[in-house]
Write a protein that holds these residues in place. Structure first.
Motif, PDB file in Angstrom:
ATOM      1  N   PRO A  95      47.103  37.303  42.404  1.00 25.46           N
ATOM      2  CA  PRO A  95      45.742  37.619  41.977  1.00 25.46           C
ATOM      3  C   PRO A  95      45.748  38.609  40.814  1.00 25.46           C
ATOM      4  O   PRO A  95      46.463  39.621  40.868  1.00 25.46           O
ATOM      5  CB  PRO A  95      45.103  38.238  43.225  1.00 25.46           C
ATOM      6  N   PRO A  96      44.999  38.343  39.754  1.00 28.08           N
ATOM      7  CA  PRO A  96      45.014  39.240  38.595  1.00 28.08           C
ATOM      8  C   PRO A  96      44.711  40.698  38.946  1.00 28.08           C
ATOM      9  O   PRO A  96      45.257  41.610  38.325  1.00 28.08           O
ATOM     10  CB  PRO A  96      43.935  38.644  37.679  1.00 28.08           C
ATOM     11  N   ALA A  97      43.852  40.910  39.927  1.00 24.45           N
ATOM     12  CA  ALA A  97      43.478  42.286  40.283  1.00 24.45           C
ATOM     13  C   ALA A  97      44.669  43.078  40.794  1.00 24.45           C
ATOM     14  O   ALA A  97      44.661  44.320  40.731  1.00 24.45           O
ATOM     15  CB  ALA A  97      42.366  42.279  41.330  1.00 24.45           C
ATOM     16  N   ILE A 135      48.768  57.831  48.538  1.00 27.74           N
ATOM     17  CA  ILE A 135      48.813  56.807  47.493  1.00 27.74           C
ATOM     18  C   ILE A 135      47.609  55.890  47.657  1.00 27.74           C
ATOM     19  O   ILE A 135      47.361  55.342  48.734  1.00 27.74           O
ATOM     20  CB  ILE A 135      50.128  56.011  47.567  1.00 27.74           C
ATOM     21  N   ALA A 136      46.852  55.720  46.577  1.00 24.37           N
ATOM     22  CA  ALA A 136      45.593  54.986  46.626  1.00 24.37           C
ATOM     23  C   ALA A 136      45.821  53.482  46.745  1.00 24.37           C
ATOM     24  O   ALA A 136      46.854  52.963  46.314  1.00 24.37           O
ATOM     25  CB  ALA A 136      44.781  55.279  45.356  1.00 24.37           C
ATOM     26  N   PRO A 137      44.862  52.769  47.299  1.00 21.61           N
ATOM     27  CA  PRO A 137      44.995  51.313  47.399  1.00 21.61           C
ATOM     28  C   PRO A 137      45.209  50.671  46.031  1.00 21.61           C
ATOM     29  O   PRO A 137      44.616  51.074  45.034  1.00 21.61           O
ATOM     30  CB  PRO A 137      43.647  50.880  47.998  1.00 21.61           C
ATOM     31  N   GLY A 138      46.071  49.661  46.000  1.00 26.74           N
ATOM     32  CA  GLY A 138      46.327  48.924  44.768  1.00 26.74           C
ATOM     33  C   GLY A 138      47.320  49.575  43.835  1.00 26.74           C
ATOM     34  O   GLY A 138      47.453  49.158  42.675  1.00 26.74           O
ATOM     35  N   SER A 139      48.061  50.568  44.318  1.00 23.63           N
ATOM     36  CA  SER A 139      48.944  51.350  43.452  1.00 23.63           C
ATOM     37  C   SER A 139      50.310  50.694  43.252  1.00 23.63           C
ATOM     38  O   SER A 139      50.844  50.021  44.133  1.00 23.63           O
ATOM     39  CB  SER A 139      49.167  52.748  44.033  1.00 23.63           C
ATOM     40  N   TRP A 140      50.867  50.945  42.070  1.00 23.80           N
ATOM     41  CA  TRP A 140      52.255  50.626  41.758  1.00 23.80           C
ATOM     42  C   TRP A 140      53.043  51.934  41.789  1.00 23.80           C
ATOM     43  O   TRP A 140      52.696  52.894  41.099  1.00 23.80           O
ATOM     44  CB  TRP A 140      52.356  50.007  40.369  1.00 23.80           C
ATOM     45  N   GLU A 180      55.469  48.759  53.698  1.00 23.29           N
ATOM     46  CA  GLU A 180      54.486  48.857  54.778  1.00 23.29           C
ATOM     47  C   GLU A 180      53.318  49.782  54.440  1.00 23.29           C
ATOM     48  O   GLU A 180      52.329  49.814  55.183  1.00 23.29           O
ATOM     49  CB  GLU A 180      55.179  49.337  56.051  1.00 23.29           C
ATOM     50  N   HIS A 181      53.400  50.509  53.324  1.00 22.04           N
ATOM     51  CA  HIS A 181      52.313  51.417  52.955  1.00 22.04           C
ATOM     52  C   HIS A 181      51.098  50.594  52.522  1.00 22.04           C
ATOM     53  O   HIS A 181      51.205  49.730  51.652  1.00 22.04           O
ATOM     54  CB  HIS A 181      52.762  52.333  51.817  1.00 22.04           C
ATOM     55  N   PRO A 182      49.932  50.859  53.088  1.00 26.08           N
ATOM     56  CA  PRO A 182      48.761  50.026  52.769  1.00 26.08           C
ATOM     57  C   PRO A 182      48.290  50.140  51.326  1.00 26.08           C
ATOM     58  O   PRO A 182      47.579  49.251  50.843  1.00 26.08           O
ATOM     59  CB  PRO A 182      47.693  50.537  53.750  1.00 26.08           C
ATOM     60  N   GLY A 183      48.671  51.218  50.645  1.00 31.97           N
ATOM     61  CA  GLY A 183      48.211  51.387  49.272  1.00 31.97           C
ATOM     62  C   GLY A 183      49.108  50.772  48.219  1.00 31.97           C
ATOM     63  O   GLY A 183      48.697  50.612  47.063  1.00 31.97           O
ATOM     64  N   VAL A 184      50.339  50.410  48.569  1.00 29.62           N
ATOM     65  CA  VAL A 184      51.337  50.020  47.578  1.00 29.62           C
ATOM     66  C   VAL A 184      51.298  48.511  47.326  1.00 29.62           C
ATOM     67  O   VAL A 184      51.487  47.707  48.237  1.00 29.62           O
ATOM     68  CB  VAL A 184      52.750  50.446  48.026  1.00 29.62           C
ATOM     69  N   VAL A 185      51.071  48.145  46.058  1.00 28.26           N
ATOM     70  CA  VAL A 185      51.109  46.746  45.630  1.00 28.26           C
ATOM     71  C   VAL A 185      52.511  46.355  45.178  1.00 28.26           C
ATOM     72  O   VAL A 185      52.972  45.231  45.426  1.00 28.26           O
ATOM     73  CB  VAL A 185      50.100  46.507  44.484  1.00 28.26           C
ATOM     74  N   GLY A 186      53.193  47.278  44.484  1.00 30.66           N
ATOM     75  CA  GLY A 186      54.510  46.954  43.960  1.00 30.66           C
ATOM     76  C   GLY A 186      55.309  48.197  43.661  1.00 30.66           C
ATOM     77  O   GLY A 186      54.792  49.326  43.686  1.00 30.66           O
ATOM     78  N   LEU A 236      48.126  51.146  35.393  1.00 35.20           N
ATOM     79  CA  LEU A 236      49.172  50.206  35.010  1.00 35.20           C
ATOM     80  C   LEU A 236      48.580  48.817  34.792  1.00 35.20           C
ATOM     81  O   LEU A 236      47.726  48.366  35.556  1.00 35.20           O
ATOM     82  CB  LEU A 236      50.240  50.139  36.102  1.00 35.20           C
ATOM     83  N   VAL A 237      49.068  48.139  33.748  1.00 34.59           N
ATOM     84  CA  VAL A 237      48.676  46.757  33.450  1.00 34.59           C
ATOM     85  C   VAL A 237      49.961  45.944  33.322  1.00 34.59           C
ATOM     86  O   VAL A 237      50.784  46.218  32.447  1.00 34.59           O
ATOM     87  CB  VAL A 237      47.853  46.655  32.158  1.00 34.59           C
ATOM     88  N   VAL A 238      50.136  44.962  34.196  1.00 36.56           N
ATOM     89  CA  VAL A 238      51.334  44.115  34.208  1.00 36.56           C
ATOM     90  C   VAL A 238      50.921  42.719  33.748  1.00 36.56           C
ATOM     91  O   VAL A 238      50.007  42.120  34.328  1.00 36.56           O
ATOM     92  CB  VAL A 238      51.948  44.041  35.618  1.00 36.56           C
ATOM     93  N   ALA A 239      51.602  42.188  32.740  1.00 31.11           N
ATOM     94  CA  ALA A 239      51.205  40.906  32.157  1.00 31.11           C
ATOM     95  C   ALA A 239      52.373  39.927  32.129  1.00 31.11           C
ATOM     96  O   ALA A 239      53.024  39.743  31.099  1.00 31.11           O
ATOM     97  CB  ALA A 239      50.653  41.119  30.753  1.00 31.11           C
TER      98      ALA A 239
END
Length: 260
Positions: A95-97, A135-140, A180-186, A236-239
């Motif tokens: 997902p782009p988000a 660490i906030a949701p959606g964080s790298w 397992e951290h709920p905030g970590v995307v990558g 962060l912007v990953v493309a």
């Protein structure tokens, strides 16, 4: 300085109140690639074949054919790259988000200077949250080690010794913590892969790949310029390429950093 809207961001970029930091290493025929021992297949370095260069084959245009592995240079690892995530997302399905989010920088450059095989621990990550907040949701989470300074020297970058490569990365508990951290995307690193050089001997082997990709998270490798980012507060912007069936993709990675 908080960015509260797209209009604010646009104005802040125009005014120089937000820097755009390129976290991408240059991609060329000399870019270091992961070297696996026999009998495993290895990814090739980038190569290119000329199609035309303002000549009879194309009088007004220049273009080439590229050959490179999905996991070459600064690149993203998708879940299907690893056996634990093989039923998960390919690159095109991400997902782009999830490719845009807060950057959290764990700085262990001093430790890595003393020990090139330094292992990031769960205690390191817990201590970071104690100092900087959850660490906030959606964080790298980006692991700053100073290794990016080696990127132009393949031998120093891969740092292979008699017992194998010596490079920093997370230990098994840290990899599980991140996954397992709920905030970590990558999880992003400056080294050739998201695991430490010695991780083949961990339990499980290559735990960053095992846990993160197996839990639907992503990896980023061969990042540059992490010293230009604060511990928190950058975006962060990953493309990656929207590659159908892709296990990974060379990517342009940018960070938006408030200057105030």
């Amino acid at each position: 300085m908080a960015i509260t809207s797209v209009t604010d961001l646009t104005s802040d970029l125009a005014a120089g109140a937000v820097d755009v930091v390129d976290l991408t290493q240059p991609l060329s025929e000399t870019t270091p690639v992961l070297a696996l021992p026999e009998p495993f297949a290895n990814t090739p370095q980038l190569s290119r074949r000329r199609l035309s260069r303002f000549d009879d084959a194309g009088p007004a245009w220049a273009w080439d054919v590229l050959e490179l592995g999905e996991h070459t240079g600064t690149h993203l690892d998708a879940p299907i790259h690893w056996i634990t995530g093989r039923d998960g997302e390919d690159v095109a399905a991400i997902p782009p988000a999830r490719l845009v989010g807060p950057a959290v920088v764990i700085d262990k450059t001093s430790e890595v200077a003393d020990d090139p095989g330094y292992l990031l621990t769960a205690e390191d990550l817990t201590a970071f949250e104690a100092e900087h907040g959850t660490i906030a949701p959606g964080s790298w989470v980006l692991f700053r080690t100073g290794w990016g300074a080696r990127a132009a020297d393949a031998a120093a970058f891969l740092n292979a010794g008699p017992e194998g490569p010596v490079t920093p990365g997370p230990d098994a508990d840290a990899a599980r913590w991140l996954a397992e951290h709920p905030g970590v995307v990558g999880f992003g690193v400056e080294t050739v892969g998201i695991d430490a050089g010695a991780a083949g001997g961990f339990e499980p082997g290559f735990p960053a790949h095992h846990h993160l990709l197996g839990n639907g998270r992503y990896g980023l490798t061969q990042l540059a310029n992490l010293a230009a980012l604060p511990a928190t507060g950058a975006l962060l912007v990953v493309a990656p390429l929207k590659l159908v069936g892709g296990t990974g993709s060379p990517s342009r990675v940018l960070a938006l950093v408030p200057t105030g």
